[in-house]
Design an enzyme around this catalytic site. Sequence first.
Site, PDB file in Angstrom:
ATOM      1  N   GLY A 242       0.841  -1.121   0.065  1.00 32.82           N
ATOM      2  CA  GLY A 242       0.256  -0.059  -0.039  1.00 32.82           C
ATOM      3  C   GLY A 242       0.783   1.188   0.023  1.00 32.82           C
ATOM      4  O   GLY A 242       2.053   1.269  -0.395  1.00 32.82           O
TER       5      GLY A 242
ATOM      6  N   HIS B 149       4.634   1.997  -7.892  1.00 30.82           N
ATOM      7  CA  HIS B 149       3.517   0.892  -8.025  1.00 30.82           C
ATOM      8  C   HIS B 149       2.618   1.151  -9.173  1.00 30.82           C
ATOM      9  O   HIS B 149       2.271   0.184  -9.635  1.00 30.82           O
ATOM     10  CB  HIS B 149       2.656   1.116  -6.778  1.00 30.82           C
ATOM     11  CG  HIS B 149       3.137   1.028  -5.326  1.00 30.82           C
ATOM     12  ND1 HIS B 149       3.527   1.866  -4.479  1.00 30.82           N
ATOM     13  CD2 HIS B 149       4.057  -0.194  -4.912  1.00 30.82           C
ATOM     14  CE1 HIS B 149       4.259   1.427  -3.362  1.00 30.82           C
ATOM     15  NE2 HIS B 149       4.600   0.216  -3.643  1.00 30.82           N
TER      16      HIS B 149
ATOM     17  N   GLN C 231       8.153  -9.130   7.805  1.00 28.78           N
ATOM     18  CA  GLN C 231       9.389  -8.782   7.178  1.00 28.78           C
ATOM     19  C   GLN C 231      10.038  -7.455   7.860  1.00 28.78           C
ATOM     20  O   GLN C 231      10.797  -6.793   7.246  1.00 28.78           O
ATOM     21  CB  GLN C 231       9.210  -8.353   5.682  1.00 28.78           C
ATOM     22  CG  GLN C 231       8.345  -7.231   5.365  1.00 28.78           C
ATOM     23  CD  GLN C 231       7.796  -7.200   3.871  1.00 28.78           C
ATOM     24  OE1 GLN C 231       7.044  -8.062   3.509  1.00 28.78           O
ATOM     25  NE2 GLN C 231       8.561  -6.349   3.145  1.00 28.78           N
TER      26      GLN C 231
ATOM     27  N   GLY D 209       9.330  -4.084  -8.508  1.00 23.21           N
ATOM     28  CA  GLY D 209      10.155  -2.970  -9.042  1.00 23.21           C
ATOM     29  C   GLY D 209      11.560  -3.330  -8.996  1.00 23.21           C
ATOM     30  O   GLY D 209      12.094  -3.878  -8.007  1.00 23.21           O
ATOM     31  N   GLU D 210      12.504  -2.557  -9.799  1.00 25.87           N
ATOM     32  CA  GLU D 210      13.995  -2.865  -9.698  1.00 25.87           C
ATOM     33  C   GLU D 210      14.619  -2.070  -8.600  1.00 25.87           C
ATOM     34  O   GLU D 210      15.584  -2.013  -8.376  1.00 25.87           O
ATOM     35  CB  GLU D 210      14.551  -2.484 -11.044  1.00 25.87           C
ATOM     36  CG  GLU D 210      14.308  -3.670 -11.894  1.00 25.87           C
ATOM     37  CD  GLU D 210      14.613  -3.298 -13.464  1.00 25.87           C
ATOM     38  OE1 GLU D 210      15.100  -2.131 -13.948  1.00 25.87           O
ATOM     39  OE2 GLU D 210      14.594  -4.200 -14.300  1.00 25.87           O
TER      40      GLU D 210
ATOM     41  N   ASP E 123      13.998  -2.098  -5.630  1.00 24.87           N
ATOM     42  CA  ASP E 123      14.286  -3.111  -4.513  1.00 24.87           C
ATOM     43  C   ASP E 123      15.024  -4.470  -5.117  1.00 24.87           C
ATOM     44  O   ASP E 123      14.552  -5.455  -5.354  1.00 24.87           O
ATOM     45  CB  ASP E 123      12.894  -3.669  -3.944  1.00 24.87           C
ATOM     46  CG  ASP E 123      12.228  -2.553  -3.160  1.00 24.87           C
ATOM     47  OD1 ASP E 123      13.080  -1.952  -2.208  1.00 24.87           O
ATOM     48  OD2 ASP E 123      11.030  -2.301  -3.446  1.00 24.87           O
TER      49      ASP E 123
ATOM     50  N   GLN F 254      15.588  -7.702  -3.437  1.00 27.61           N
ATOM     51  CA  GLN F 254      14.281  -8.363  -3.212  1.00 27.61           C
ATOM     52  C   GLN F 254      13.858  -9.182  -4.425  1.00 27.61           C
ATOM     53  O   GLN F 254      13.691 -10.202  -4.679  1.00 27.61           O
ATOM     54  CB  GLN F 254      13.128  -7.263  -2.893  1.00 27.61           C
ATOM     55  CG  GLN F 254      11.855  -7.953  -2.951  1.00 27.61           C
ATOM     56  CD  GLN F 254      10.717  -7.100  -2.422  1.00 27.61           C
ATOM     57  OE1 GLN F 254      10.572  -6.876  -1.183  1.00 27.61           O
ATOM     58  NE2 GLN F 254      10.061  -6.396  -3.334  1.00 27.61           N
TER      59      GLN F 254
ATOM     60  N   SER G  95       7.260   4.482  -0.723  1.00 23.40           N
ATOM     61  CA  SER G  95       6.463   4.751   0.196  1.00 23.40           C
ATOM     62  C   SER G  95       7.046   5.489   1.263  1.00 23.40           C
ATOM     63  O   SER G  95       6.365   6.452   2.185  1.00 23.40           O
ATOM     64  CB  SER G  95       5.680   3.472   0.597  1.00 23.40           C
ATOM     65  OG  SER G  95       5.172   2.813  -0.352  1.00 23.40           O
TER      66      SER G  95
HETATM   67  O1  PAF Z   1       8.091  -4.618  -2.074  1.00 26.30           O
HETATM   68  C1  PAF Z   1       7.007  -4.688  -1.157  1.00 26.30           C
HETATM   69  O2  PAF Z   1       6.508  -3.884  -0.901  1.00 26.30           O
HETATM   70  C2  PAF Z   1       7.026  -5.991  -0.248  1.00 26.30           C
HETATM   71  O3  PAF Z   1       8.295  -6.282   0.126  1.00 26.30           O
HETATM   72  C3  PAF Z   1       6.132  -7.092  -0.801  1.00 26.30           C
HETATM   73  C4  PAF Z   1       6.966  -7.508  -2.004  1.00 26.30           C
HETATM   74  C5  PAF Z   1       4.953  -6.427  -1.121  1.00 26.30           C
HETATM   75  C6  PAF Z   1       6.270  -8.150   0.197  1.00 26.30           C
HETATM   76  O4  PAF Z   1       5.318  -7.696   1.269  1.00 26.30           O
END
Ligand code: PAF
Length: 286
Positions: free
Chosen positions: A33, A39, A63, A150-151, A153, A156, A189
């Site tokens: 969110g 996003h 997380q 997204g790149e 992150d 991730q 965010s």
């Molecule tokens: O990138 C994020 O916003 C979060 O790490 C994700 C991938 C939605 C997992 O909670």
Amino acid sequence: MKLIIAETKKEAREQVKEWHRQGLTVGLVPTMGALHEGHASLVDAAAKECDRVVASIFVNPTQFAANEDLDKYPRDFDRDCRILEGHGCHMVFHPEVAEMYPDEFCAAVDIESEMTKQLCGKSRATHFKGVCTVVSKLFNIVGADKAYFGEKDAQQLAVIKTMARDLDMDIEIVGCPTVREEDGLARSSRNTYLNADERKAAGVLYKGIVAAKDKIDRVPQGGIATAESILEVMRDVINTEPLAKIEYIEAVDGMTLLPVDEIKKGVLIAMAVHIGNTRLIDNFTV
Ligand code: PAF
């Protein structure tokens, strides 16, 4: 089409099954969110490639470490829904914490390699386990054909690609370019935490990237830049900003995320920098 709001796993799963029965493809955009242009660009990419788009909005407690910003993480569901609808999203999956993690919940998904211990993993030891666990759950619940991340992150994204590959997940992981503000600050965010002075100061991360790219571009043909020479340029630029405190700036292999000594195509240069109390990340791939 009006945005469908699914609050239970059952509603989300059945709707996607129905779309699949109709022969439609489905793209998933997992989010926590507090949506922004970054996003929105993921939703746009999903809408371009898939017949139906599902976004998830879930601030995932597993997380966040105890000292992190779970409680103050920005939340505005109505605004998020308007943004999703405006970008052609068809369904938002918005579960309560108890729907995702009921009392008896005891499973976890993790990557057992050095990749989660590098970069952000050094200061966020359990973060990627929480991400892998929730993203696996979202993949299993929604059953989408493709998922968009997204790149910005970058770690991730690399971790999720590794997880999907090694656990044979039947979903295509799509990375999308970082969306930036006018001064180059990557949309996040967490930018909403910055006060006016800090927001101005935060532009220094991108200045560091520009200086590094410039130095790499000036390496004579056939020559090789050492990682240290490029990282030094970035540190020098970022250290000119009194509000900025570097947590790390590193050059790593774009796939394994292990440190490299030389700058070659595919190397990821990533950083985490604190501006006041706000931790920002950014990166670029050579
Ligand atoms: O990138 C994020 O916003 C979060 O790490 C994700 C991938 C939605 C997992 O909670």
